[in-house]
Scaffold this motif. Structure first.
Motif, mmCIF file in Angstrom:
data_model
loop_
_atom_site.group_PDB
_atom_site.id
_atom_site.type_symbol
_atom_site.label_atom_id
_atom_site.label_comp_id
_atom_site.label_asym_id
_atom_site.label_seq_id
_atom_site.Cartn_x
_atom_site.Cartn_y
_atom_site.Cartn_z
ATOM 1 N N ASP A 38 -1.012 17.558 -8.428
ATOM 2 C CA ASP A 38 -0.504 17.921 -9.808
ATOM 3 C C ASP A 38 -1.527 18.672 -10.666
ATOM 4 N N GLY A 39 -1.324 19.306 -11.972
ATOM 5 C CA GLY A 39 -2.190 20.118 -12.774
ATOM 6 C C GLY A 39 -3.576 19.704 -12.586
ATOM 7 N N ALA A 40 -3.762 18.709 -12.542
ATOM 8 C CA ALA A 40 -5.229 18.107 -12.561
ATOM 9 C C ALA A 40 -5.876 17.771 -11.323
ATOM 10 N N SER A 70 10.278 17.350 -14.404
ATOM 11 C CA SER A 70 10.556 18.522 -14.764
ATOM 12 C C SER A 70 9.838 19.231 -15.630
ATOM 13 N N GLY A 71 9.272 20.418 -15.576
ATOM 14 C CA GLY A 71 8.308 21.214 -16.392
ATOM 15 C C GLY A 71 6.718 21.020 -16.158
ATOM 16 N N GLU A 72 6.515 20.111 -15.080
ATOM 17 C CA GLU A 72 5.348 19.962 -14.670
ATOM 18 C C GLU A 72 4.605 20.914 -13.873
ATOM 19 N N ALA A 73 3.358 21.076 -13.808
ATOM 20 C CA ALA A 73 2.880 22.203 -12.817
ATOM 21 C C ALA A 73 2.695 21.371 -11.664
ATOM 22 N N ILE A 74 3.002 22.198 -10.456
ATOM 23 C CA ILE A 74 2.838 21.610 -9.127
ATOM 24 C C ILE A 74 1.981 22.720 -8.305
ATOM 25 N N VAL A 75 0.947 22.012 -7.617
ATOM 26 C CA VAL A 75 0.095 22.981 -6.875
ATOM 27 C C VAL A 75 0.367 22.578 -5.461
ATOM 28 N N VAL A 76 0.639 23.781 -4.746
ATOM 29 C CA VAL A 76 0.812 23.320 -3.329
ATOM 30 C C VAL A 76 -0.323 23.941 -2.491
ATOM 31 N N GLU A 77 -0.920 23.046 -1.610
ATOM 32 C CA GLU A 77 -2.032 23.616 -0.770
ATOM 33 C C GLU A 77 -1.951 23.469 0.370
ATOM 34 N N LEU A 78 -2.019 24.721 1.279
ATOM 35 C CA LEU A 78 -1.812 24.779 2.782
ATOM 36 C C LEU A 78 -3.186 24.594 3.390
ATOM 37 N N THR A 79 -3.538 23.819 4.272
ATOM 38 C CA THR A 79 -4.515 23.752 5.071
ATOM 39 C C THR A 79 -4.161 24.479 6.285
ATOM 40 N N LEU A 109 14.745 28.786 -3.814
ATOM 41 C CA LEU A 109 14.626 28.896 -5.343
ATOM 42 C C LEU A 109 13.659 29.922 -5.817
ATOM 43 N N PHE A 110 12.312 29.675 -5.237
ATOM 44 C CA PHE A 110 11.380 30.653 -5.739
ATOM 45 C C PHE A 110 10.312 30.678 -4.553
ATOM 46 N N LEU A 111 9.616 31.746 -4.771
ATOM 47 C CA LEU A 111 8.602 31.968 -3.801
ATOM 48 C C LEU A 111 7.419 32.855 -4.354
ATOM 49 N N ALA A 112 5.996 32.455 -4.031
ATOM 50 C CA ALA A 112 4.711 33.263 -4.158
ATOM 51 C C ALA A 112 4.348 33.777 -2.901
ATOM 52 N N THR A 113 3.865 35.063 -2.904
ATOM 53 C CA THR A 113 3.347 35.517 -1.783
ATOM 54 C C THR A 113 2.386 36.375 -1.819
ATOM 55 N N MET A 114 1.198 36.313 -0.840
ATOM 56 C CA MET A 114 0.195 37.485 -0.980
ATOM 57 C C MET A 114 0.437 38.854 -0.806
ATOM 58 N N LEU A 115 1.496 38.880 -0.241
ATOM 59 C CA LEU A 115 2.065 40.472 0.052
ATOM 60 C C LEU A 115 2.581 41.136 -1.151
ATOM 61 N N ILE A 116 3.083 40.447 -2.298
ATOM 62 C CA ILE A 116 3.127 40.865 -3.841
ATOM 63 C C ILE A 116 2.022 40.913 -4.647
ATOM 64 N N ASP A 117 1.111 39.913 -4.331
ATOM 65 C CA ASP A 117 0.080 39.766 -5.534
ATOM 66 C C ASP A 117 -1.043 40.515 -5.204
ATOM 67 N N GLY A 149 5.069 25.203 -15.168
ATOM 68 C CA GLY A 149 6.631 25.048 -15.918
ATOM 69 C C GLY A 149 7.520 25.244 -15.188
ATOM 70 N N VAL A 150 7.585 24.597 -13.940
ATOM 71 C CA VAL A 150 8.732 24.450 -12.979
ATOM 72 C C VAL A 150 9.819 23.534 -13.801
ATOM 73 N N THR A 151 11.224 23.972 -13.868
ATOM 74 C CA THR A 151 12.133 23.039 -14.478
ATOM 75 C C THR A 151 13.288 23.009 -13.632
ATOM 76 N N LEU A 152 13.250 21.790 -12.748
ATOM 77 C CA LEU A 152 14.219 21.709 -11.825
ATOM 78 C C LEU A 152 14.681 20.240 -11.982
#
Length: 127
Positions: free
Chosen positions: A37-39, A48-57, A81-89, A108-111
């Motif tokens: 979670d955000g904390a 819905s609306g909560e921050a989600i932190v995905v951690e890959l080891t 549905l959505f994607l974050a990639t280092m290729l873009i950022d 702010g993910v609304t699912l």
């Protein structure tokens, strides 16, 4: 009855997803996925609306030049549905060696209330 059936089907999907691990051969392997979670607390369910932190080891066998991580969320029934990639950022490190982790915060993910799949991938500078 329909609600009970859908709940049962989602519980089967969660169990199957928790047991599934796909690792392609290569110098870097994703060894774990943790949702926070955000904390920073570890969680498996979010409102819905909560921050989600995905951690890959990960762990590497050798030095990996210019690794590019991607993290996404998909609906098993409809697809990505959505994607974050280092290729873009452009936030990819110059190289990685040993063990470590990367994380991505989705705010702010609304699912709708249901089961979703989180996935991650990594590739080097040559693809």
């Amino acid at each position: 009855m329909i609600e009970a059936y859908l709940s049962y089907q989602e519980s089967l999907a969660v169990t199957a997803a928790a047991q599934a691990t796909v690792a392609a051969p290569g110098p870097l392997k994703i060894t774990g996925v943790t949702l926070r979670d955000g904390a920073g607390g570890e969680r498996a369910e979010f409102a819905s609306g909560e921050a989600i932190v995905v951690e890959l080891t990960y762990e590497t066998e050798d030095r990996v030049a210019a690794p590019i991580f991607s993290i996404g969320v998909r609906d098993p029934g409809t697809g990505p549905l959505f994607l974050a990639t280092m290729l873009i950022d452009g936030q990819a490190p110059q190289s990685l060696e040993g063990t470590g982790s990367v994380s991505c915060r989705f705010s702010g993910v609304t699912l709708m209330p249901k089961v979703y799949q989180v996935w991650g991938s990594v590739r080097d500078e040559s693809g």
